[in-house]
Design a protein around this motif. Structure first.
Motif, PDB file in Angstrom:
ATOM      1  N   GLN A  40     -37.301  -3.545  59.632  1.00  0.00           N
ATOM      2  CA  GLN A  40     -38.658  -4.550  59.986  1.00  0.00           C
ATOM      3  C   GLN A  40     -38.624  -4.598  61.395  1.00  0.00           C
ATOM      4  OE1 GLN A  40     -36.199  -8.310  59.605  1.00  0.00           O
ATOM      5  NE2 GLN A  40     -38.043  -9.122  58.228  1.00  0.00           N
ATOM      6  N   ARG A  42     -39.208  -0.992  62.666  1.00  0.00           N
ATOM      7  CA  ARG A  42     -40.195  -0.126  62.754  1.00  0.00           C
ATOM      8  C   ARG A  42     -40.851   0.043  60.979  1.00  0.00           C
ATOM      9  NH1 ARG A  42     -37.065   5.254  64.969  1.00  0.00           N
ATOM     10  NH2 ARG A  42     -39.216   6.152  64.392  1.00  0.00           N
ATOM     11  N   PRO A  43     -41.753  -0.586  60.899  1.00  0.00           N
ATOM     12  CA  PRO A  43     -42.773  -0.587  59.496  1.00  0.00           C
ATOM     13  C   PRO A  43     -43.620   0.608  59.426  1.00  0.00           C
ATOM     14  CG  PRO A  43     -44.111  -2.523  61.355  1.00  0.00           C
ATOM     15  CD  PRO A  43     -42.408  -1.579  62.487  1.00  0.00           C
ATOM     16  N   VAL A 723     -45.443  -6.119  59.450  1.00  0.00           N
ATOM     17  CA  VAL A 723     -43.629  -5.894  59.209  1.00  0.00           C
ATOM     18  C   VAL A 723     -44.139  -6.720  57.788  1.00  0.00           C
ATOM     19  CG1 VAL A 723     -42.344  -7.514  60.230  1.00  0.00           C
ATOM     20  CG2 VAL A 723     -43.835  -6.561  61.125  1.00  0.00           C
TER      21      VAL A 723
END
Length: 841
Positions: A40, A42-43, A723
């Motif tokens: 979440q 670092r999508p 995200v």
């Protein structure tokens, strides 16, 4: 005596007591909740979904991904990463704390460091236990000091790095001058010098003996930049420092202050000013919440009226679209004059209507801007719903009106409605500004400087190496976006007198820290509209007619009344009350639209709270008496009138020469021009002609509302991958775990065993025999599989049956029964028994 609060370490895997040897092993020890938090935050790591945790770790260490992660760190988390970049690798928690808190310690740093370190661990920028903290290699390369890219800490290279190219003899000379024993090799000499510079007592004694002007040189370099220029024959003050290694040469004519010396002079601090806590947003002025809501509601209604006025002016077709796209500077100026606002404000309203899907280009050959069909639907909505459409469009739009008039990367002017105005950070900044306002007491407005300082602390870095040391805060796009957000929220009525209104608070999440999307945004908009409705003025069904041929609307008018009055009269002034003026031209406009004099008298009597003044009655009757007395049709064009004296008057008028009229009959004149030109020419001469059809009927002139084909509102331009939601996260983690199980499952050692990380290779006969045997024994197998798209993967399966060239098996990696074509299996290997020899993993 201060207590060191240690951060929680990574979730430990009971089966693995040994410390992790790599980031992949550290990720393998995490639970699903921790992996979900990483994806979440670092999508970009999930696009596409990694095949296993080793690939996830590799992707988390790529330069682009690390840069993106660093850009989203707050000030103290970034300072923690910068301190780790100048610390030994690996570093202990106590070493890191000393670099941030200094020799004297800092309770605020001590309390904030666990959270900052936990953030870096969660985002896979730091791994390892507290006694072996490691910054990922790419982050260290980005943040560590170098001559090309100075560190934000202002520190230079270590003694070992600075003396890497120095001759052994020169190093021994430095040892002797510094009062150290010479050694037999350069490595031990560098270690001895480093030990001296890190010994606080011995360094203090050395510097106590230094000349005052030499100490002054060090003081100029201590907080950076650490490099200085020297001549071939340095001055005595410099020579004293160079001889003792307190300044080390890095290039001809250049010296550097070693990191260890700088840290001693800084009392152990890596940063000049450590900011462990976010600055508070200070209230500027506090108003009663009722005053704020009333001011915001008034501005909200003004926003609706402004958008209607803008699109009303463009009802029959707006300005042309530039070849490169957008609105010309001249058209923007005309729009600003029409709306009676400055050009930047006009650009905001134009962009807002475009973002809400109410305005677009028509796509014709001579392309021009016009209202969309959605505008007609929007006008019929209640006022509160119309406002929420505008407010939600503003919150989520990436288009940035504040950039209009600026220059792009190619030095071209950025125009309203043109390309180049999208900034992916705009929605996040707008939402964050409103969230900070929401954290204040109700009715309190924020100090702009304190709000900007808070935003700068939360996102201090845009790109680690491109941000110049001399860049001022006003140059930062995020800060400009925040200032624009404050002014635009006031224009839109989300804030009133600088404070967040009640309906503005309803637009945010609860708590207001996460951006709203989808159904949540629609629900929030509905709540905001419900709260706004009681504060909006009720539309009126009457006006005040006055003897000076004006009508005063003391408030907003109902739609039919406003539309009809807009045709019958001209707007003279706007504000809390709108003043309309009746003129011969405006009355003739209503007659051209098909209204009769009696219709106009009845309309005014029905909607006036005062008696209709005689001057207005006379004006309508006088214009109606003359209206249509002359008839114009197409011959090329002709004029006919029962009164031949009136036609004689027209012919005798010198202004009719350009119309080239001639008499065909006592009551008919012919013209060598088209009917429209003839109509306008006679009106300019003071007559009131009416156009007629080929059958002799009067033509009713109604304004033609030009509309574009159906258009959707522009989609926001994201700055990166979206995200992931909970469903995607669960599926991705399941796939990563499954792939990792397949790639790390212990296998029996065989002569044809595949190298680590590659697919197993066996012949078709060996594959078939091994699979058939596994069906009988029920043992799981490790297989390599290539799908129809050519994508290779590793899987752990338990074969159930083999027939017709297919194997049906329970796939442990997918947690379901699947069927695989045998020809797509590259090879098989048996999983190792508990006591069997394992392949090297």
């Amino acid at each position: 005596m201060s207590v060191n609060h240690r951060p929680p370490e990574e979730p430990a895997n009971p089966a693995a007591a040994a410390p992790p040897r790599s980031l992949a092993e550290q990720l393998r020890a995490r639970d699903d909740a921790s992996l979900a938090a990483l994806l979440q935050a670092r999508p970009d790591l999930i696009t596409p979904v990694p095949t296993d945790l080793t690939q996830l770790a590799t992707r988390a260490g790529t330069r682009a991904s690390v840069v993106r992660a660093l850009e989203h760190l707050d000030r103290f988390a970034l300072q923690t990463a910068e301190a780790l970049a100048v610390a030994p690798d690996p570093a202990t928690y106590d070493t890191l704390l000393a670099l941030l808190a200094g020799d004297e310690g800092d309770p605020e740093v001590t309390g904030a460091l666990p959270h900052a370190l936990a953030t870096l661990r969660e985002q896979a920028l730091v791994w390892g236990a507290d006694d072996r903290l490691r910054l990922v290699r790419t982050a260290r390369e980005l943040l560590a000091p170098s001559p090309q890219h100075p560190s934000p800490t202002g520190l230079g290279p270590t003694v070992a790095e600075a003396t890497a190219g120095m001759s052994p003899g020169r190093i021994q000379e430095i040892l002797a001058t510094a009062g150290l024993s010479t050694t037999h090799d350069a490595v031990s000499a560098v270690a001895s010098l480093t030990e001296l510079f890190t010994d606080r007592t011995r360094m203090r004694a050395m510097l106590d003996e230094a000349p005052a002007d030499s100490l002054e040189v060090l003081s100029r370099l201590v907080w950076g930049p650490p490099y200085g220029q020297v001549t071939a024959d340095p001055a005595a003050r410099l020579r004293w420092l160079i001889d003792r290694g307190l300044l080390l040469p890095t290039a001809p004519g250049t010296v550097v202050l070693p990191r260890e010396v700088a840290l001693h002079m800084r009392a152990g601090r890596a940063h000049r000013a450590v900011e462990p806590l976010p600055p508070e947003v200070e209230p500027a002025v506090t108003h009663r919440p009722q005053v704020v809501d009333a001011a915001a509601a008034g501005q909200a209604y003004t926003a609706l009226a402004t958008v209607e006025e803008l699109l009303g002016d463009w009802d029959e077709g707006g300005p042309s679209v530039l070849r490169a796209g957008g609105l010309s500077v001249r058209d923007l100026k005309r729009t600003a004059v029409a709306l009676d606002v400055p050009e930047p404000i006009a650009a905001f309203w134009v962009e807002l209507a475009y973002a809400a899907g109410l305005l677009a280009s028509d796509g014709e050959a001579d392309e021009q801007y016009a209202a969309t069909p959605a505008y007609d639907e929007w006008r019929e909505l209640p006022a509160a719903e119309r406002w929420t459409r505008l407010a939600t469009a503003w919150l989520t739009a990436t288009r940035t009106p504040g950039l209009v008039g600026g220059r792009d990367a190619k030095d071209r002017t950025l125009s309203a409605l043109g390309p180049g105005l999208d900034r992916s950070a705009a929605p996040e900044v707008r939402h964050r500004v409103l969230a900070l306002l929401a954290a204040l007491p109700e009715g309190a407005s924020a100090s702009a400087d304190s709000l900007i300082a808070r935003l700068h602390w939360e996102r201090p870095l845009r790109t680690p190496q491109s941000q110049a040391q001399t860049q001022t805060r006003t140059d930062d796009l995020r800060i400009r976006l925040a200032r624009w957000a404050l002014s635009e929220a006031e224009l839109l009525g989300i804030t009133g007198r600088g404070a967040l209104s009640t309906h503005g608070r309803a637009l945010l999440a609860t708590p207001p820290d996460a951006p709203l999307t989808g159904a949540e945004l629609a629900a929030a908009a509905s709540r905001a509209g419900h709260l706004l409705t009681p504060h909006l003025p009720t539309p009126l069904d009457h006006v005040l007619l006055q003897a000076d041929l004006t009508a005063v609307a003391p408030g907003p008018l109902e739609r039919p009344l406003a539309d009809m009055l807009g045709v019958l009269a001209d707007v003279e002034s706007k504000g809390g009350a709108t003043v309309y003026r009746f003129t011969p031209g405006s009355v003739r406009r209503a007659l051209d639209a098909g209204r009769s004099a009696s219709d106009l008298h009845a309309f005014l009597a029905a909607h006036s709270s005062t008696p209709v003044p005689q001057p207005l009655t006379y004006l309508i009757d006088d214009v109606a008496r003359r209206h249509g007395h002359l008839r114009i049709g197409a011959a090329s064009a002709y004029v006919r009138c029962d009164d031949d004296a009136l036609l004689n008057e027209i012919l005798a008028d010198k202004r009719s020469a350009d119309l080239r009229l001639r008499r065909l009959a006592p009551t008919v004149l012919a013209a060598q021009t088209d009917p429209t030109t003839l109509l306008e020419g006679l009106r300019a001469m003071g007559f009131a002609p009416a156009a007629e059809s080929a059958e002799g009927d009067v033509l009713i002139a109604r304004a033609h509302a030009h509309r574009t084909p159906p258009r959707t509102a522009p989609e926001p331009v994201p700055g990166g991958p979206p995200v992931p939601d909970a469903t995607l996260l669960n599926a991705a983690i399941r796939a990563i775990r499954a792939g990792d199980l397949a790639s790390t499952a212990p296998r029996k050692a065989t002569a044809t065993a595949a190298p680590n990380g590659s697919l197993p290779r066996t012949t078709s006969a060996e594959t078939l025999a091994t699979v058939q045997a596994a069906v009988l024994t029920g043992e799981p197998l490790w297989i390599g599989y290539v799908n129809a798209e050519g994508s290779a993967s590793q899987r752990v399966i338990a074969p159930i049956r083999v027939e017709g060239g297919f194997v049906t098996a329970y796939d442990h990696t997918a947690d379901e029964v699947r069927t695989y074509p045998l020809h797509r299996i590259t090879g098989v290997a048996e999983l190792a028994d508990e006591d069997a020899p394992l392949e090297a993993q």
